[in-house]
Write a protein that holds these residues in place. Structure first.
Motif, short mmCIF file in Angstrom:
data_model
loop_
_atom_site.label_atom_id
_atom_site.label_comp_id
_atom_site.label_asym_id
_atom_site.label_seq_id
_atom_site.Cartn_x
_atom_site.Cartn_y
_atom_site.Cartn_z
N GLY A 131 -2.03 -3.23 1.88
CA GLY A 131 -3.34 -2.97 1.30
C GLY A 131 -3.37 -1.67 0.51
O GLY A 131 -3.93 -1.62 -0.59
N TYR A 132 -2.76 -0.63 1.07
CA TYR A 132 -2.69 0.65 0.36
C TYR A 132 -1.94 0.50 -0.96
O TYR A 132 -2.38 1.00 -2.01
CB TYR A 132 -2.00 1.70 1.25
N ALA A 133 -0.80 -0.20 -0.92
CA ALA A 133 -0.01 -0.39 -2.13
C ALA A 133 -0.78 -1.16 -3.20
O ALA A 133 -0.76 -0.81 -4.38
CB ALA A 133 1.30 -1.11 -1.79
N LEU A 134 -1.49 -2.20 -2.79
CA LEU A 134 -2.25 -3.00 -3.75
C LEU A 134 -3.44 -2.22 -4.30
O LEU A 134 -3.73 -2.28 -5.50
CB LEU A 134 -2.74 -4.28 -3.07
N ALA A 135 -4.13 -1.48 -3.44
CA ALA A 135 -5.29 -0.71 -3.90
C ALA A 135 -4.88 0.38 -4.89
O ALA A 135 -5.52 0.57 -5.93
CB ALA A 135 -6.02 -0.09 -2.71
N THR A 136 -3.80 1.08 -4.59
CA THR A 136 -3.35 2.15 -5.50
C THR A 136 -2.75 1.58 -6.78
O THR A 136 -2.64 2.30 -7.78
CB THR A 136 -2.33 3.06 -4.80
N ALA A 137 -2.37 0.30 -6.75
CA ALA A 137 -1.87 -0.36 -7.97
C ALA A 137 -2.99 -0.92 -8.83
O ALA A 137 -2.75 -1.44 -9.91
CB ALA A 137 -0.89 -1.47 -7.61
N GLY A 138 -4.24 -0.83 -8.33
CA GLY A 138 -5.39 -1.24 -9.14
C GLY A 138 -5.88 -2.65 -8.95
O GLY A 138 -6.63 -3.17 -9.79
N VAL A 139 -5.52 -3.31 -7.86
CA VAL A 139 -6.05 -4.65 -7.59
C VAL A 139 -7.57 -4.58 -7.47
O VAL A 139 -8.09 -3.75 -6.72
CB VAL A 139 -5.43 -5.22 -6.30
N PRO A 140 -8.31 -5.43 -8.18
CA PRO A 140 -9.78 -5.30 -8.19
C PRO A 140 -10.48 -5.72 -6.91
O PRO A 140 -11.54 -5.19 -6.58
CB PRO A 140 -10.20 -6.19 -9.36
N LYS A 141 -9.92 -6.70 -6.17
CA LYS A 141 -10.61 -7.16 -4.96
C LYS A 141 -9.60 -7.51 -3.88
O LYS A 141 -8.67 -8.28 -4.12
CB LYS A 141 -11.49 -8.38 -5.26
N VAL A 142 -9.83 -6.94 -2.69
CA VAL A 142 -8.99 -7.24 -1.52
C VAL A 142 -9.91 -7.66 -0.37
O VAL A 142 -10.84 -6.94 -0.02
CB VAL A 142 -8.15 -6.02 -1.09
N GLU A 164 -12.81 -0.43 4.82
CA GLU A 164 -13.46 0.85 4.51
C GLU A 164 -12.45 1.85 3.97
O GLU A 164 -12.74 2.58 3.01
CB GLU A 164 -14.14 1.40 5.76
N HIS A 165 -11.28 1.86 4.55
CA HIS A 165 -10.23 2.77 4.09
C HIS A 165 -9.81 2.44 2.66
O HIS A 165 -9.69 3.33 1.81
CB HIS A 165 -9.03 2.69 5.04
N LEU A 166 -9.60 1.16 2.38
CA LEU A 166 -9.13 0.75 1.05
C LEU A 166 -10.21 0.94 0.00
O LEU A 166 -9.90 1.10 -1.19
CB LEU A 166 -8.68 -0.71 1.08
N SER A 167 -11.47 0.94 0.39
CA SER A 167 -12.57 1.13 -0.56
C SER A 167 -12.62 2.54 -1.12
O SER A 167 -13.38 2.81 -2.06
CB SER A 167 -13.91 0.81 0.12
N ARG A 168 -11.82 3.44 -0.59
CA ARG A 168 -11.76 4.80 -1.12
C ARG A 168 -11.21 4.81 -2.55
O ARG A 168 -11.49 5.73 -3.31
CB ARG A 168 -10.89 5.68 -0.23
N TRP A 169 -10.42 3.79 -2.90
CA TRP A 169 -9.93 3.70 -4.28
C TRP A 169 -10.99 2.95 -5.10
O TRP A 169 -11.23 1.76 -4.87
CB TRP A 169 -8.58 3.00 -4.30
N GLU A 186 -12.51 -3.31 -4.75
CA GLU A 186 -13.55 -3.73 -3.82
C GLU A 186 -12.86 -4.34 -2.60
O GLU A 186 -12.09 -5.30 -2.73
CB GLU A 186 -14.45 -4.79 -4.47
N ALA A 187 -13.11 -3.79 -1.43
CA ALA A 187 -12.47 -4.28 -0.21
C ALA A 187 -13.53 -4.73 0.78
O ALA A 187 -14.48 -4.00 1.05
CB ALA A 187 -11.60 -3.20 0.41
N ILE A 188 -13.37 -5.95 1.29
CA ILE A 188 -14.32 -6.47 2.26
C ILE A 188 -13.57 -7.02 3.46
O ILE A 188 -12.37 -7.33 3.37
CB ILE A 188 -15.22 -7.57 1.66
#
Length: 284
Positions: A140-151, A166-171, A175-177
């Motif tokens: 999740g961290y790798a995908l969020a920092t790579a700019g994935v729009p929705k996880v 909640e942690h991934l939504s920091r980027w 959008e993380a749900i």
């Protein structure tokens, strides 16, 4: 050839006897003509501190860390890199400039493997991650920092999924749900990633979600690497989805560790071949 000048690299875990890293790493070190040997050490939590002090005293160049030490190792290091701090776990320790620093190459290894095998544009992917444990956090961290729009984090224990979302939504680009019932989200996803152990040998007939949820045009990724093609991936392939197995992540997280230790190109194809041969030998 091992000489009095040969340096040390290794793995700390408990248990460690099942690890295939020594075969893969030593084959790579030999091809790289690097004067090191890689060993696996079975270290219980009760003696982790002593083991770390021993490796430091023996002037190891670095080592890998696996279950159950990925979090507890942090208190015995001089510092922790950003990726390891955000993921909350260390899988690689590097000695540099007189300090021992913890890194996490799991997320990086996953992304490198995914990009190589699928060539997907991460900035356009809707992703469902099955599971909310340590592997899910790294991916999740790798995908969020790579700019994935929705996880979407799908986990039976919703509280755990909520914390990761909640942690991934920091980027801000992501959008993380969190959800527990993910049927609709899986059907709409571009990329589905299984980070659970469901389907791992010997329970090879199990799948984390029903095959009917998958469809043509998706990419289905499974971090399980034994068997290489899990029941989930077999079902996805029958549905016309593109599949991505966990062996690539295992190779690339190891290759990234070697690059951190030695700062030189790594023979990734050789590492893949050795790992595949080693896993095939397991089944004979």
């Amino acid at each position: 050839m091992i000489t009095s000048q040969t340096g040390g690299l290794g793995l700390l875990g408990h248990p460690a006897g099942h690890s295939k890293s020594p075969e893969m790493m030593n084959a790579a070190l030999q091809m790289m003509d690097a004067p090191y040997v890689y060993l696996a050490f079975d270290v219980t939590p009760a003696v982790l501190k002593q083991a770390v002090e021993g490796l430091k005293a023996l002037k190891f160049k670095g080592w890998n860390v696996t279950i159950p030490h990925k979090t507890s190792i942090m208190e015995y290091l001089d510092g922790v890199a950003e990726s390891a701090r955000e993921i909350g776990a260390v899988n690689t320790v590097v000695y540099q400039d007189g300090k021992w620093t913890g890194h996490n190459t799991d997320g990086t290894g996953y992304l490198r493997s995914l990009k190589e095998e699928t060539s997907l544009d991460l900035s356009k992917q809707r992703v469902v991650i099955l599971g909310a444990g340590g592997a899910a956090r790294a991916v999740g961290y790798a995908l969020a920092t790579a700019g994935v729009p929705k996880v979407t984090i799908a986990n039976r224990t919703l509280d755990k999924a909520d914390r990761l979302a909640e942690h991934l939504s920091r980027w801000t680009s992501t959008e993380a749900i969190a959800i527990s019932d993910c049927q609709d989200e899986v059907r709409e996803a571009d990329l589905v990633v299984n980070t659970t152990s469901v389907g791992m040998f010997p329970r090879i007939n199990e799948t984390p979600i029903p095959a009917d949820w998958l469809h043509h045009g998706q990419i289905v990724s499974d971090l399980v690497y034994n068997p290489r093609e899990t029941a989930l991936l077999q079902a996805a392939k029958l549905k016309g989805a593109q599949i991505h197995c966990g062996l690539g992540m295992l190779v690339y997280q190891a290759a990234t560790a070697l690059e951190l230790w030695l700062d030189k190109p790594v023979p990734i194809q050789l590492m893949k071949q050795v790992l595949e041969a080693s896993l095939s030998g397991n089944k004979k």
